[in-house]
Design a protein around this motif. Structure first.
Motif, PDB file in Angstrom:
ATOM      1  N   LYS A 238      21.147 -98.952  13.606  1.00  0.00           N
ATOM      2  CA  LYS A 238      20.538 -98.110  12.588  1.00  0.00           C
ATOM      3  C   LYS A 238      19.767 -96.965  13.230  1.00  0.00           C
ATOM      4  CE  LYS A 238      19.944-101.908   9.259  1.00  0.00           C
ATOM      5  NZ  LYS A 238      18.962-102.646   8.424  1.00  0.00           N
ATOM      6  N   ALA A 239      19.783 -95.807  12.552  1.00  0.00           N
ATOM      7  CA  ALA A 239      19.034 -94.649  13.029  1.00  0.00           C
ATOM      8  C   ALA A 239      17.555 -94.845  12.699  1.00  0.00           C
ATOM      9  CB  ALA A 239      19.551 -93.370  12.382  1.00  0.00           C
ATOM     10  N   VAL A 240      16.703 -94.662  13.682  1.00  0.00           N
ATOM     11  CA  VAL A 240      15.261 -94.836  13.480  1.00  0.00           C
ATOM     12  C   VAL A 240      14.520 -93.630  14.053  1.00  0.00           C
ATOM     13  CG1 VAL A 240      15.335 -97.351  13.516  1.00  0.00           C
ATOM     14  CG2 VAL A 240      15.017 -96.107  15.654  1.00  0.00           C
ATOM     15  N   ILE A 241      13.354 -93.375  13.499  1.00  0.00           N
ATOM     16  CA  ILE A 241      12.460 -92.356  14.026  1.00  0.00           C
ATOM     17  C   ILE A 241      11.154 -93.033  14.392  1.00  0.00           C
ATOM     18  CG2 ILE A 241      13.504 -90.474  12.703  1.00  0.00           C
ATOM     19  CD1 ILE A 241      11.159 -90.707  10.758  1.00  0.00           C
ATOM     20  N   PRO A 242      10.312 -92.392  15.202  1.00  0.00           N
ATOM     21  CA  PRO A 242       9.075 -93.044  15.633  1.00  0.00           C
ATOM     22  C   PRO A 242       8.134 -93.339  14.466  1.00  0.00           C
ATOM     23  CG  PRO A 242       9.579 -91.138  17.000  1.00  0.00           C
ATOM     24  CD  PRO A 242      10.504 -91.088  15.834  1.00  0.00           C
ATOM     25  N   ASP A 243       7.290 -94.342  14.667  1.00  0.00           N
ATOM     26  CA  ASP A 243       6.230 -94.631  13.710  1.00  0.00           C
ATOM     27  C   ASP A 243       5.071 -93.659  13.896  1.00  0.00           C
ATOM     28  OD1 ASP A 243       7.573 -96.948  12.738  1.00  0.00           O
ATOM     29  OD2 ASP A 243       6.872 -98.053  14.486  1.00  0.00           O
ATOM     30  N   VAL A 244       4.845 -93.274  15.142  1.00  0.00           N
ATOM     31  CA  VAL A 244       3.751 -92.372  15.488  1.00  0.00           C
ATOM     32  C   VAL A 244       4.344 -91.141  16.152  1.00  0.00           C
ATOM     33  CG1 VAL A 244       1.635 -92.083  16.831  1.00  0.00           C
ATOM     34  CG2 VAL A 244       2.153 -94.307  15.806  1.00  0.00           C
ATOM     35  N   PHE A 245       3.989 -89.941  15.668  1.00  0.00           N
ATOM     36  CA  PHE A 245       4.509 -88.708  16.244  1.00  0.00           C
ATOM     37  C   PHE A 245       3.572 -88.154  17.316  1.00  0.00           C
ATOM     38  CE2 PHE A 245       6.915 -87.539  12.080  1.00  0.00           C
ATOM     39  CZ  PHE A 245       7.687 -88.680  12.239  1.00  0.00           C
ATOM     40  N   TYR A 246       2.279 -88.318  17.098  1.00  0.00           N
ATOM     41  CA  TYR A 246       1.319 -87.811  18.091  1.00  0.00           C
ATOM     42  C   TYR A 246       0.107 -88.730  18.136  1.00  0.00           C
ATOM     43  CZ  TYR A 246      -1.595 -84.745  20.878  1.00  0.00           C
ATOM     44  OH  TYR A 246      -2.375 -84.243  21.888  1.00  0.00           O
ATOM     45  N   ARG A 247      -0.316 -89.077  19.332  1.00  0.00           N
ATOM     46  CA  ARG A 247      -1.490 -89.931  19.545  1.00  0.00           C
ATOM     47  C   ARG A 247      -2.553 -89.115  20.276  1.00  0.00           C
ATOM     48  NH1 ARG A 247       0.519 -94.858  21.887  1.00  0.00           N
ATOM     49  NH2 ARG A 247       0.659 -95.625  19.766  1.00  0.00           N
ATOM     50  N   ASP A 248      -3.666 -88.868  19.609  1.00  0.00           N
ATOM     51  CA  ASP A 248      -4.760 -88.078  20.179  1.00  0.00           C
ATOM     52  C   ASP A 248      -5.761 -89.019  20.826  1.00  0.00           C
ATOM     53  OD1 ASP A 248      -6.601 -86.216  20.895  1.00  0.00           O
ATOM     54  OD2 ASP A 248      -6.893 -85.374  18.892  1.00  0.00           O
ATOM     55  N   GLN A 249      -5.802 -88.981  22.146  1.00  0.00           N
ATOM     56  CA  GLN A 249      -6.697 -89.860  22.895  1.00  0.00           C
ATOM     57  C   GLN A 249      -7.974 -89.152  23.340  1.00  0.00           C
ATOM     58  OE1 GLN A 249      -3.657 -91.027  25.836  1.00  0.00           O
ATOM     59  NE2 GLN A 249      -3.705 -93.081  24.972  1.00  0.00           N
ATOM     60  N   SER A 250      -8.072 -87.856  23.026  1.00  0.00           N
ATOM     61  CA  SER A 250      -9.257 -87.095  23.437  1.00  0.00           C
ATOM     62  C   SER A 250     -10.261 -86.991  22.294  1.00  0.00           C
ATOM     63  CB  SER A 250      -8.847 -85.704  23.913  1.00  0.00           C
ATOM     64  OG  SER A 250      -8.197 -84.984  22.875  1.00  0.00           O
TER      65      SER A 250
END
Length: 311
Positions: A238-250
């Motif tokens: 199955k085609a999947v996309i990420p759950d999270v696109f950007y994670r800001d750690q700052s």
């Protein structure tokens, strides 16, 4: 649950050669026509390993004319002179040299060398979407700055292989400084002093930028170093996309931040900014350490006990 996160490419890394990215994975026309305030933009995609030896030609005609006028004085071909590319890209050249020019496959067997070149070519095609000058270096873009504002033109792209010139595609376009609608559906969550963003991905965008401010009416600064890529992969058929696109750690726990995103289309143009959202950064939850540990040995067994704690 396996969490998936999108990529924010760092071009100074060794090209992420372990990752195969196909810039043509999405269905795309042979010729794309875009516009800006100063030009009609033509973009096309061609396998960099099978580029026509005679390059490409661009023709134009108006609605009143039946004759095609060639716009480029010389065939459009990749720029293979490294010094010319350095002059065009400036400080970005060192980051992109191994992307635009095949590095030597030192210590690689034939299979790995082929895979490395496939990855490099795919990344180069993708980068042509995100950077107009890279598209120019690769010989996959033409800006018609002679187009008159308010007039619509027909365009024709041809390729030259040896002594044979064949049509690739035709299309219509006109100069326009119309705004590009932003991505929709921006949402954010926070956990353990991290802040995660996602939005509705669209095929019209090849990459995204994330902007942040500590105040709703404050100054918004871009927080991603390189464009964020939302890549579709296959999992269990199955085609999947990420759950999270950007994670800001700052970010700092306990503070609230405001975010907006923009999309970058195949002409390296950035959209308007999306709607604003605010996210409060939740602190990391640290569970108390169990107390009063006790060890008992009975014959061939060891028993561990401790006092229960409330999490």
């Amino acid at each position: 649950m396996l969490q998936r996160i999108a990529l924010s490419l760092r071009w100074s890394l060794p090209l992420l050669l372990a990752i195969v990215i196909s810039a043509t994975a999405q269905e795309r026309k042979a010729l794309l026509l875009g516009s800006s305030k100063r030009a009609v933009i033509l973009r096309w995609v061609v396998d960099v390993k099978k580029y026509p030896d005679g390059g490409f030609n661009v023709f134009r005609r108006t609605a009143e004319s039946a004759d095609w006028q060639r716009l480029n004085a010389q065939p459009i071909v990749p720029i293979r002179d490294r010094e010319k590319v350095r002059a065009l890209l400036g400080d970005r050249y060192d980051e992109m040299e191994n992307l635009l020019f095949a590095p030597k496959a030192k210590g690689l067997n034939l299979r790995d060398a082929i895979q490395q070149e496939e990855n490099r070519s795919s990344l180069a095609l993708l980068m042509a979407d995100l950077d107009a000058q890279v598209a120019e270096v690769l010989g996959m873009r033409y800006d018609d700055i002679s187009a008159k504002e308010g007039e619509r033109y027909a365009y024709r792209l041809t390729r030259v292989d040896g002594s044979v010139e064949t049509d690739v595609a035709v299309g219509e376009g006109e100069r326009s400084d119309a705004e590009i609608d932003p991505p929709a559906g921006l949402k954010g969550t926070s956990r353990d002093s991290l802040l995660e963003l996602a939005w509705a991905p669209e095929q019209r965008f090849s990459g995204y930028n994330v902007y942040r401010s500590e105040k709703k009416s404050g100054t918004y600064a871009r927080v991603n170093v390189s464009p964020v890529l939302v890549l579709e992969t296959e999992y269990e058929g199955k085609a999947v996309i990420p759950d999270v696109f950007y994670r800001d750690q700052s970010v700092l726990a306990g503070r609230t931040y405001w975010y907006s995103v923009t999309g970058i289309n195949a002409f390296a143009q950035e959209s308007e900014r999306s709607e604003l959202i605010s996210v409060e950064v939740k602190p990391e939850i640290i569970l108390p350490v169990p107390t009063r540990p006790n060890v008992m040995v009975r014959r061939d067994s060891v028993f561990l006990t401790w006092s229960a704690v409330k999490g």
